[in-house]
Design a protein around this motif. Structure first.
Motif, PDB file in Angstrom:
ATOM      1  N   SER A  47      10.655  41.484  42.513  1.00  0.00           N
ATOM      2  CA  SER A  47      10.269  42.915  42.830  1.00  0.00           C
ATOM      3  C   SER A  47      10.429  43.475  44.320  1.00  0.00           C
ATOM      4  O   SER A  47      10.205  44.541  44.387  1.00  0.00           O
ATOM      5  CB  SER A  47       8.849  42.893  42.306  1.00  0.00           C
ATOM      6  N   GLY A  59       7.940  42.955  46.056  1.00  0.00           N
ATOM      7  CA  GLY A  59       6.629  43.399  46.648  1.00  0.00           C
ATOM      8  C   GLY A  59       5.973  44.148  45.555  1.00  0.00           C
ATOM      9  O   GLY A  59       4.819  44.037  45.789  1.00  0.00           O
ATOM     10  N   SER A  60       6.526  44.793  44.686  1.00  0.00           N
ATOM     11  CA  SER A  60       5.744  45.639  43.851  1.00  0.00           C
ATOM     12  C   SER A  60       6.773  46.045  42.630  1.00  0.00           C
ATOM     13  O   SER A  60       7.932  46.141  42.847  1.00  0.00           O
ATOM     14  CB  SER A  60       5.503  47.120  44.424  1.00  0.00           C
ATOM     15  N   THR A  61       6.367  45.863  41.411  1.00  0.00           N
ATOM     16  CA  THR A  61       6.860  46.112  40.214  1.00  0.00           C
ATOM     17  C   THR A  61       7.005  47.857  40.147  1.00  0.00           C
ATOM     18  O   THR A  61       6.696  48.513  40.909  1.00  0.00           O
ATOM     19  CB  THR A  61       6.089  45.573  39.031  1.00  0.00           C
ATOM     20  N   GLU A  62       7.823  48.232  39.048  1.00  0.00           N
ATOM     21  CA  GLU A  62       8.031  49.674  39.080  1.00  0.00           C
ATOM     22  C   GLU A  62       7.572  50.433  37.536  1.00  0.00           C
ATOM     23  O   GLU A  62       7.335  49.459  36.689  1.00  0.00           O
ATOM     24  CB  GLU A  62       9.610  49.959  39.066  1.00  0.00           C
ATOM     25  N   VAL A  81       2.651  47.682  39.743  1.00  0.00           N
ATOM     26  CA  VAL A  81       1.649  46.796  40.419  1.00  0.00           C
ATOM     27  C   VAL A  81       2.311  46.144  41.700  1.00  0.00           C
ATOM     28  O   VAL A  81       3.392  45.646  41.661  1.00  0.00           O
ATOM     29  CB  VAL A  81       0.827  45.826  39.535  1.00  0.00           C
ATOM     30  N   GLU A  82       1.260  45.719  42.440  1.00  0.00           N
ATOM     31  CA  GLU A  82       1.957  44.659  43.477  1.00  0.00           C
ATOM     32  C   GLU A  82       1.926  43.230  42.993  1.00  0.00           C
ATOM     33  O   GLU A  82       1.641  42.865  42.209  1.00  0.00           O
ATOM     34  CB  GLU A  82       0.773  44.579  44.768  1.00  0.00           C
ATOM     35  N   SER A  83       2.995  42.709  43.857  1.00  0.00           N
ATOM     36  CA  SER A  83       3.629  41.548  43.606  1.00  0.00           C
ATOM     37  C   SER A  83       3.707  40.523  44.731  1.00  0.00           C
ATOM     38  O   SER A  83       4.843  40.444  45.102  1.00  0.00           O
ATOM     39  CB  SER A  83       4.765  41.478  42.408  1.00  0.00           C
ATOM     40  N   PRO A  84       2.763  40.291  45.176  1.00  0.00           N
ATOM     41  CA  PRO A  84       2.870  39.654  46.474  1.00  0.00           C
ATOM     42  C   PRO A  84       3.263  38.033  46.354  1.00  0.00           C
ATOM     43  O   PRO A  84       3.330  37.521  45.128  1.00  0.00           O
ATOM     44  CB  PRO A  84       1.386  39.321  47.003  1.00  0.00           C
ATOM     45  N   GLY A 143       6.166  52.691  42.708  1.00  0.00           N
ATOM     46  CA  GLY A 143       6.511  51.477  43.113  1.00  0.00           C
ATOM     47  C   GLY A 143       7.209  51.105  44.246  1.00  0.00           C
ATOM     48  O   GLY A 143       7.680  50.037  44.440  1.00  0.00           O
ATOM     49  N   GLY A 144       7.462  52.204  44.804  1.00  0.00           N
ATOM     50  CA  GLY A 144       8.196  52.148  46.371  1.00  0.00           C
ATOM     51  C   GLY A 144       9.807  52.142  46.186  1.00  0.00           C
ATOM     52  O   GLY A 144      10.580  51.903  47.064  1.00  0.00           O
ATOM     53  N   ARG A 182      13.110  45.906  38.214  1.00  0.00           N
ATOM     54  CA  ARG A 182      11.885  45.753  38.789  1.00  0.00           C
ATOM     55  C   ARG A 182      10.593  46.395  37.624  1.00  0.00           C
ATOM     56  O   ARG A 182       9.246  46.823  38.169  1.00  0.00           O
ATOM     57  CB  ARG A 182      11.584  46.436  40.081  1.00  0.00           C
TER      58      ARG A 182
END
Length: 296
Positions: free
Chosen positions: A173, A175-178, A194-197, A235-236, A283
């Motif tokens: 991702s 860092g973030s999904t979409e 959602v964030e995916s650290p 999602g960035g 993503r």
């Protein structure tokens, strides 16, 4: 407590941190419920009868189809779709997502409209026979590990409001999904950003591609100019960008330039265009590297 793979799927594919959504994650059978944040997750147990009766229709390279055993098929899918060296709980999450995808195709017709799934990851799900995996350098240890991940989740699928979900997944991702709507134009309450650290060490966490202005102009079909406007998704990723008065979506730019994702930044010099991407894939749904990071 839910087992870890269920936490992983809830967090990545099902948007665990989204407020105000009531989510029913189901597999036909006896229910047990666990509340996580603002989401209610219902996870029934599969009956042995239903597990044994769950087939898959596999589409071969020549276009013909054959009916196969779901659990045996899934071993080949997980071997092809996720590194077998990943954590066991990530492999279990992958098994459930892949089973749900194949089962939904069986019940609704799927992408090929006849209930079949092909072996191409860009369309349905990749597949490699265990023998081919071993001949290609895979180990018996990892093969047995994948078999256990499939067996331990046998028969389990994901559903939202009594319907099998669109069980989408991808590599990394960044860092973030979409949001699904940002990529495919269709909104699903369980496919949200959602964030995916923890993916920073993933192989494709970042990637850099360099073009000349002539190359970029040819690929985009316009005379290249520095982007005038850029809008971003939840999602960035890049939602839209304007180049020389021409409006492109992020998914169009990704396709035309052959980028790894829509989460990208562009910098330009006199004759050079540098595109740096984060993540790999559409993503939407479950990040495979994110699942592995969560499983540690």
């Amino acid at each position: 407590m839910m087992s870890l793979w269920k936490d992983i799927l809830a967090a990545l594919m099902l948007g665990m941190v989204l407020p105000g959504i009531l989510l029913n994650l189901t597999v036909a059978g006896i229910r047990r419920e666990t509340a996580i944040a603002d989401i209610q997750i219902t996870i029934p147990e599969e009956t042995e009868e239903r597990r044994d009766s769950m087939p898959v229709r596999l589409r071969l390279e020549d276009g013909s189809t054959v009916q196969a055993d779901m659990e045996q098929y899934l071993v080949g899918v997980v071997l092809a779709e996720m590194p077998a060296a990943f954590q066991m709980e990530a492999l279990k999450a992958q098994s459930v997502a892949a089973r749900t995808f194949a089962r939904k195709a069986w019940e609704t017709g799927g992408k090929h409209e006849d209930g079949s799934v092909c072996i191409h990851s860009g369309c349905c799900q990749a597949y490699i026979a265990p023998e081919e995996y071993l001949n290609g350098g895979g180990t018996e240890e990892n093969l047995n590990k994948v078999k256990m991940a499939v067996s331990d989740t046998a028969g389990e699928c994901l559903a939202y409001e009594e319907e099998l979900i669109e069980a989408t997944y991808f590599s990394c991702s960044g860092g973030s999904t979409e949001d699904a709507v940002a990529v495919w134009g269709t909104d699903y309450p369980y496919l949200q950003a959602v964030e995916s650290p923890g993916e920073e060490n993933a192989r494709w966490y970042t990637d850099t591609v360099v073009f000349t202005k002539a190359q970029a102009s040819a690929l985009l079909g316009i005379s290249w100019e520095a982007p005038e406007q850029m809008a971003y998704t939840e999602g960035g990723g890049v939602d839209t960008m304007v180049i020389g008065g021409n409006v492109f979506t992020g998914t169009e730019i990704r396709r035309l330039l052959g980028l790894r994702s829509t989460a990208f930044e562009i910098t330009t010099s006199e004759d050079t265009i540098v595109v740096k991407t984060k993540g790999y894939g559409h993503r939407v749904g479950m990040s495979q590297y994110g699942a592995d990071a969560m499983a540690v």
